[in-house]
Design an enzyme around this catalytic site. Structure first.
Site, mmCIF file in Angstrom:
data_model
loop_
_atom_site.group_PDB
_atom_site.id
_atom_site.type_symbol
_atom_site.label_atom_id
_atom_site.label_comp_id
_atom_site.label_asym_id
_atom_site.label_seq_id
_atom_site.Cartn_x
_atom_site.Cartn_y
_atom_site.Cartn_z
ATOM 1 N N GLY A 1 28.965 35.679 43.319
ATOM 2 C CA GLY A 1 30.369 35.177 42.929
ATOM 3 C C GLY A 1 30.556 33.604 43.960
ATOM 4 N N GLY B 1 32.336 40.342 40.264
ATOM 5 C CA GLY B 1 31.320 41.009 40.860
ATOM 6 C C GLY B 1 31.077 40.959 42.758
ATOM 7 N N SER B 2 29.354 40.467 42.485
ATOM 8 C CA SER B 2 29.143 40.749 43.902
ATOM 9 C C SER B 2 29.829 39.186 44.526
ATOM 10 C CB SER B 2 27.728 40.948 44.049
ATOM 11 O OG SER B 2 27.278 39.968 44.132
ATOM 12 N N GLU C 1 36.974 37.776 41.860
ATOM 13 C CA GLU C 1 37.319 38.646 42.587
ATOM 14 C C GLU C 1 36.447 39.618 43.071
ATOM 15 O OE1 GLU C 1 38.232 43.035 42.006
ATOM 16 O OE2 GLU C 1 38.694 42.645 40.138
ATOM 17 N N CYS D 1 36.396 48.429 42.841
ATOM 18 C CA CYS D 1 35.988 47.194 43.831
ATOM 19 C C CYS D 1 37.905 47.205 45.282
ATOM 20 C CB CYS D 1 36.886 45.865 43.339
ATOM 21 S SG CYS D 1 35.448 44.948 42.255
#
Ligand code: UN1
Length: 513
Positions: A249, A244-245, A266, A300
């Protein structure tokens, strides 16, 4: 396409009711969690409602997962692999319908929706093979009659928090590997894609029940603030894999670190493609266009920056503009569509605001950058992908906007190209298009790309599952899926064995009693 009919047909065939329980741990349950809607970004229609997990549901899931883990860790790894192989086979049978649910729920083109399920099948194959290859090292001991070795033990009940853009495959990257390692897995999908997760869990449930295996896969749904935080703060969960963002994160990683848990992160990517004057331009054009436009710029790994040699800049940009003018934007279920909708209205607003920001800093919009409304687009969230001439010092180009915006830069020397390339805070994917061995060598050298993924003559997006996936810097340092990522889902135990008749001490220490 008549989305309404498609939706009801597929959902019905798949047993997804109008209202679904969003919690699974051996059976489906709901104990007072708030109801959310799964909304299709294609036309804004509500696909189904899902009751999210309450505190009570979470407690049940945790307890059942712990019970399942205690049984599962005793199962020999190749037998664990049998379960994952069967899940892979069941996914093969369901590829088309599951892919369609992905397309309906997150707006991927049919081909990309199917690709999402194919990725799960690939991981299942990989994990099945891996189940016979979980090996440790034998290490030379400094003491006579001693052996030093490494054992890999299951870790426990681990959690996977996945994002809307890869609503099932990223779960499988983590879960299938964790499962052959002997772990049980709690999945919290994005609240923007709960139906895909429910559908996948129905397939998994079928196989587990048929094979009478422990219920090692469970599902919780709900907001990051409630269920995500609960997982992050729970000392019973030794590992959280989060996609996620960057800000979310960071929050998760701080919470998990404060209780000495482990994370696989990630987070954002701000990936660039360097296009050399020595590139095969047809390959470069396709690579950059796919990287920038696939999944409507919501990967991503999306190519967000193109760093183009000044000698070919004008020609390359003009060809890119032609491609951008001709790609079909719209209903992703229509064959021929290459760019579907953004996930929601908020994503469109962020797209528009990034473009405004770039313009204020001197960026020049060469193409697109508008919201599309009108006939045929319903209440969907469509935009025209943007090409923006920019300079690397702009603040906007250092941020990841989850939308199809490609910033264009000019360079003269490789040194300059690499400097621009590495100047952003994120470090997920990178690529160079060149036929020159020396340029390739430099890109892959210690002062070359600083990203976790480096591609030569292929774009930043579309990694295979066999390699370790993840990135450096603010991308978070995690590695998932292939190579030796499995080690992160296990507990390493260094073993010292003395088979002699004396007790020699390490470092020649003497201790006479
Ligand atoms: C992601 O966007 O979180 O490499 C994952 C790719 C896909 C996975 C992307 N296989 O583009």
């Amino acid at each position: 396409m008549d989305t309404g009919n498609t939706i009801s047909k597929i959902l019905k065939e798949f047993g997804l009711e109008k209202a679904n329980f969003g919690t699974y741990s051996g059976d489906w349950h709901s104990n007072g969690g708030e109801e959310i809607a799964s909304v299709s970004p294609i036309d804004g229609s509500i696909l189904a409602k899902v009751s999210t997990s309450s505190e009570k549901d979470y407690e049940i899931v945790l307890k059942k997962s712990q019970e399942a883990f205690r049984k599962w860790r005793e199962v020999p790894p190749p037998k664990r692999g049998n379960l994952i192989r069967e899940i892979g086979n069941e996914l093969r049978k369901e590829k088309e319908r599951l892919g369609m649910i992905v397309s309906l729920e997150v707006g991927k083109t049919i081909s990309e929706g199917q690709g999402e399920i194919q990725e799960m099948i690939d991981v299942a194959d990989f994990a099945t093979g891996l189940s016979r290859q979980l090996y440790g090292l034998d290490i030379a001991s400094e003491r006579p009659d001693h052996r030093l070795s490494e054992l890999w033990q299951p870790l426990g009940v681990v959690a996977v928090i996945s994002s809307f853009n890869f609503p099932s495959s990223v779960w499988s990257w983590n879960s299938f590997i964790a499962a052959v390692c002997g772990d049980a897995v709690i999945w919290k999908p994005s609240s923007k894609a709960p139906l895909t997760a429910i559908a996948v869990m129905r397939v998994v449930e079928r196989v587990i029940k048929r094979m009478k295996m422990p219920e090692i896969f469970s599902l919780v749904t709900g907001s990051g603030k409630v269920i995500g935080d609960r997982l992050a703060n729970d000392p019973a969960i030794p590992l959280i894999s989060f996609t996620g963002s960057i800000p979310v994160g960071k929050g998760i990683s701080e919470k998990v670190a404060s209780r000495f848990g482990r994370t696989i992160l990630e987070l954002g990517g701000n990936n660039a493609a360097i296009v050399s004057d020595k590139a095969d331009l047809e390959i470069a054009l396709k690579g950059v266009a796919f990287g920038a436009l696939a999944t409507s710029g919501q990967r991503c790994t999306t190519t967000r920056r193109a760093i183009i040699h000044e000698k070919i800049y004008d020609a390359f940009v003009s060809r890119l503009k032609d491609i951008y003018s001709s790609v079909r934007i719209g209903d992703p279920l229509e064959p021929g569509t290459l760019v579907g909708p953004l996930i929601d209205d908020d994503a469109v607003k962020k797209f528009l605001s990034a473009i405004r920001g770039a313009e204020q800093e001197g960026g020049v919009v060469l193409h697109g950058g508008k919201r599309i409304r009108g006939k045929g687009y319903g209440n969907g969230h469509y935009v025209t992908p943007a090409l923006i001439e920019a300079n690397p010092n702009m603040k906007t180009v250092r941020e990841e906007t989850f939308a199809p915006i490609l910033y264009l830069f000019k360079y003269r020397t490789m040194e300059e190209a690499l400097e621009i390339h590495n100047s952003v805070p994120q470090g997920l994917s990178s690529s160079i298009f060149t036929t020159d061995l020396r340029e390739e060598g430099e890109f892959l050298s210690a002062h070359g790309s600083d990203c976790g993924l480096a591609n030569v003559n292929t774009g930043t997006a579309g990694a295979e599952i066999g390699g370790a996936f993840g990135g450096e810097k603010q991308t978070g340092g995690g590695r998932e899926s292939g190579s030796d990522s499995w080690k992160l889902y296990m507990r390493r135990q260094t073993v010292t064995r003395n088979y002699g008749r004396t007790l020699p001490l390490a470092q020649d220490v003497k201790f006479r009693i």
